[in-house]
Design a protein around this motif. Sequence first.
Motif, short mmCIF file in Angstrom:
data_model
loop_
_atom_site.label_atom_id
_atom_site.label_comp_id
_atom_site.label_asym_id
_atom_site.label_seq_id
_atom_site.Cartn_x
_atom_site.Cartn_y
_atom_site.Cartn_z
N LEU A 12 0.84 -1.20 0.00
CA LEU A 12 0.00 0.00 0.00
C LEU A 12 0.87 1.25 0.00
O LEU A 12 1.98 1.26 0.56
CB LEU A 12 -0.92 0.02 1.22
N ALA A 13 0.38 2.30 -0.63
CA ALA A 13 1.10 3.56 -0.67
C ALA A 13 1.31 4.11 0.74
O ALA A 13 0.52 3.85 1.66
CB ALA A 13 0.32 4.57 -1.52
N GLU A 14 2.36 4.87 0.90
CA GLU A 14 2.64 5.49 2.19
C GLU A 14 1.47 6.36 2.62
O GLU A 14 0.95 7.17 1.83
CB GLU A 14 3.91 6.34 2.09
N GLY A 15 1.04 6.17 3.86
CA GLY A 15 -0.09 6.94 4.38
C GLY A 15 -1.45 6.35 4.06
O GLY A 15 -2.46 6.84 4.54
N MET A 16 -1.48 5.29 3.24
CA MET A 16 -2.74 4.63 2.89
C MET A 16 -2.95 3.42 3.80
O MET A 16 -2.03 2.62 4.00
CB MET A 16 -2.71 4.17 1.44
N SER A 17 -4.13 3.29 4.37
CA SER A 17 -4.43 2.17 5.25
C SER A 17 -5.65 1.41 4.73
O SER A 17 -6.44 1.96 3.95
CB SER A 17 -4.72 2.66 6.67
N PRO A 18 -5.84 0.15 5.15
CA PRO A 18 -7.05 -0.57 4.77
C PRO A 18 -8.32 0.18 5.17
O PRO A 18 -9.31 0.17 4.43
CB PRO A 18 -6.92 -1.89 5.52
N HIS A 19 -8.27 0.85 6.33
CA HIS A 19 -9.43 1.62 6.79
C HIS A 19 -9.76 2.75 5.82
O HIS A 19 -10.94 3.08 5.60
CB HIS A 19 -9.15 2.18 8.18
N ASP A 20 -8.72 3.36 5.23
CA ASP A 20 -8.94 4.44 4.28
C ASP A 20 -9.48 3.93 2.95
O ASP A 20 -10.35 4.55 2.33
CB ASP A 20 -7.62 5.18 3.99
N ALA A 21 -8.94 2.80 2.49
CA ALA A 21 -9.23 2.32 1.13
C ALA A 21 -10.51 1.52 1.01
O ALA A 21 -11.20 1.59 -0.01
CB ALA A 21 -8.05 1.48 0.63
N SER A 22 -10.83 0.73 2.04
CA SER A 22 -11.95 -0.21 1.89
C SER A 22 -13.29 0.45 1.63
O SER A 22 -14.06 -0.05 0.79
CB SER A 22 -12.03 -1.14 3.11
N PRO A 23 -13.66 1.59 2.25
CA PRO A 23 -14.97 2.16 1.96
C PRO A 23 -15.15 2.51 0.49
O PRO A 23 -16.23 2.30 -0.08
CB PRO A 23 -15.02 3.42 2.84
N ALA A 24 -14.10 3.05 -0.14
CA ALA A 24 -14.22 3.42 -1.55
C ALA A 24 -14.39 2.19 -2.44
O ALA A 24 -15.23 2.19 -3.35
CB ALA A 24 -12.98 4.21 -1.99
N ILE A 25 -13.61 1.15 -2.18
CA ILE A 25 -13.69 -0.06 -3.01
C ILE A 25 -15.03 -0.76 -2.81
O ILE A 25 -15.67 -1.20 -3.77
CB ILE A 25 -12.52 -1.01 -2.71
N VAL A 26 -15.47 -0.86 -1.56
CA VAL A 26 -16.77 -1.49 -1.28
C VAL A 26 -17.89 -0.68 -1.92
O VAL A 26 -18.79 -1.25 -2.57
CB VAL A 26 -16.99 -1.62 0.24
#
Length: 218
Positions: free
Chosen positions: A142-156
């Motif tokens: 994952l990119a620096e500063g990117m977390s699963p918590h940040d990314a998952s809402p957008a993908i879902v």
Amino acid sequence: MVKQDRAARTRQSLIHAAAEVFAQEGFAPASLSTISRRAGVSNGALHFHFENKKALAQAVEDEAAKTVRRITDEGTDRGGCALQALVDTTHELMSGLADDIVIRAGFELGGDPARGAEPRLRREWQRWIEDMLRRAEAEGALAEGMSPHDASPAIVAVTVGLEVLGSKDRGWLSEETIAGFWDLMLPRLASRQKPVPVSSPPAGGPRRTVMPSAQATD
């Protein structure tokens, strides 16, 4: 054994017919007589296998869940980069939604307020996405500063939105649409040190690699 095989085939015919009717009409308007006619069996045969419409809808959702779990399990077990598995499995699920009426009906039934049921398949899909993003984070993908918590809402949100839109227009579930989403998402999501290949449409030649954006880690 022959009798058991015939009963199994009848049950599957009823599940498939019910999926078609539920997807077309919704849970509340769908009638058991319409489903039995679509399956080519008597009302008595339907009631031999399913007590009522609620039980039949549950069977459709259960059948869809088995297929979705097979898709996600294969994605998890494929090995290699977790982000690549996430991309590939998204393509597989959307293809399944486009081609398999039982999967499509299973998702729709989970969100049908007339049933009063939880959106089970969407929740399971969300949990799988979160798990794969945690794996990607552990891999340093994952990119620096990117977390699963940040990314998952957008993908879902995007994939569930495509599922809903695709129930009326299959174009939303196309390989081109899914690849286009990942073309936009991956440059922000992936580490600059680990470019992730995105599946191209089947007729579109070789796979293409999406390079992470320099802005993603600045």
